[in-house]
Design a protein around this motif. Structure first.
Motif, PDB file in Angstrom:
ATOM      1  N   VAL A   1     -16.771 -42.953 -35.770  1.00 20.40           N
ATOM      2  CA  VAL A   1     -17.752 -43.345 -34.433  1.00 20.40           C
ATOM      3  C   VAL A   1     -18.696 -42.736 -35.800  1.00 20.40           C
ATOM      4  CG1 VAL A   1     -18.676 -41.932 -32.754  1.00 20.40           C
ATOM      5  CG2 VAL A   1     -16.750 -42.533 -32.558  1.00 20.40           C
TER       6      VAL A   1
ATOM      7  N   GLU B   1     -23.741 -43.439 -28.724  1.00 17.59           N
ATOM      8  CA  GLU B   1     -22.673 -42.498 -29.324  1.00 17.59           C
ATOM      9  C   GLU B   1     -21.501 -42.073 -28.300  1.00 17.59           C
ATOM     10  OE1 GLU B   1     -22.740 -38.717 -31.666  1.00 17.59           O
ATOM     11  OE2 GLU B   1     -24.754 -39.701 -31.159  1.00 17.59           O
TER      12      GLU B   1
ATOM     13  N   MET C   1     -20.871 -50.112 -32.697  1.00 14.39           N
ATOM     14  CA  MET C   1     -20.549 -49.226 -34.353  1.00 14.39           C
ATOM     15  C   MET C   1     -20.313 -49.816 -35.527  1.00 14.39           C
ATOM     16  SD  MET C   1     -17.335 -46.982 -33.449  1.00 14.39           S
ATOM     17  CE  MET C   1     -15.998 -48.412 -32.729  1.00 14.39           C
TER      18      MET C   1
ATOM     19  N   THR D   1     -21.925 -40.447 -36.049  1.00 19.09           N
ATOM     20  CA  THR D   1     -22.116 -39.461 -35.302  1.00 19.09           C
ATOM     21  C   THR D   1     -23.182 -38.573 -35.979  1.00 19.09           C
ATOM     22  OG1 THR D   1     -22.210 -37.546 -33.991  1.00 19.09           O
ATOM     23  CG2 THR D   1     -20.305 -38.056 -35.022  1.00 19.09           C
TER      24      THR D   1
ATOM     25  N   GLN E   1     -18.849 -44.948 -27.459  1.00 19.92           N
ATOM     26  CA  GLN E   1     -18.258 -44.723 -28.828  1.00 19.92           C
ATOM     27  C   GLN E   1     -17.117 -44.031 -28.963  1.00 19.92           C
ATOM     28  OE1 GLN E   1     -21.217 -44.989 -32.058  1.00 19.92           O
ATOM     29  NE2 GLN E   1     -21.705 -47.299 -31.414  1.00 19.92           N
ATOM     30  N   ILE E   2     -17.512 -42.649 -28.728  1.00 20.17           N
ATOM     31  CA  ILE E   2     -16.620 -41.674 -29.097  1.00 20.17           C
ATOM     32  C   ILE E   2     -15.157 -42.247 -28.024  1.00 20.17           C
ATOM     33  CG2 ILE E   2     -16.519 -38.829 -28.739  1.00 20.17           C
ATOM     34  CD1 ILE E   2     -19.032 -38.820 -29.750  1.00 20.17           C
TER      35      ILE E   2
END
Length: 174
Positions: free
Chosen positions: A145, A108, A45, A147, A111-112
């Motif tokens: 995050v 991703e 991240m 994204t 990280q979420i």
């Protein structure tokens, strides 16, 4: 003055403050352990924040969230830390999601799930009332995050189209 052999009486607020300090210490320790366990997700991240100009804002999310929490500190007056154990279900759910994302190599998703576990830990340790009082800064952490990369080509196309339309409307040659 206390007489030898008698126990000094502790003020009720001192006991509450001591429990709050212990709870906050446990929260920070849990966050440190979680960060250590998800280290590759966290460093991935941060690497995106540092190397991709579309996500440089990630560097400012934690300081802004901390500032927002500080600005809302008066909402905490009269509230005490009351652990909310059902919050562990949230932590476990996001931990499971993290494991699945890790197995599928979806950074991703990892990280979420990491941010979700952080928020679940906060809910569990701080309790529902404090969590609710600080809801905006806690939810703001979702912006950590990086994204939406899949949207960038589409958004660039829309921006190009809008720019072309505005230039045509104003008769500016392009």
């Amino acid at each position: 003055m206390s007489v030898a052999g008698t126990k000094a009486i502790e003020h009720p607020l001192e006991g509450i403050r001591r429990r709050q300090r212990i709870s906050l210490g446990l929260l920070f320790a849990a966050i440190a352990i979680l960060t250590g366990l998800a280290w590759q997700s966290v460093t991935g991240m941060v690497s995106i924040w540092l190397n991709n100009s579309a996500y440089n804002h990630g560097l400012f999310i934690l300081p802004i969230a901390a500032y927002m929490a500080w600005e809302r500190r008066e909402r905490l007056a009269g509230l005490t830390l009351e652990p909310y154990w059902p919050g562990l279900v949230l932590v476990a759910g996001f931990a499971f999601a993290w494991l699945i994302a890790r197995g599928a190599a979806i950074m991703e998703g990892e990280q979420i799930a990491y941010v979700g576990m952080l928020q679940g830990l906060m809910l569990t340790v701080l309790g529902r009332r404090i969590f609710r009082a600080q809801l905006l800064p806690i939810l703001y952490l979702w912006l950590l995050v990086p994204t939406g990369g899949f949207l960038l080509p589409t958004l660039q196309g829309v921006a190009t189209w809008l720019t072309t339309q505005f230039l045509q409307l104003t008769s500016i040659p392009f």
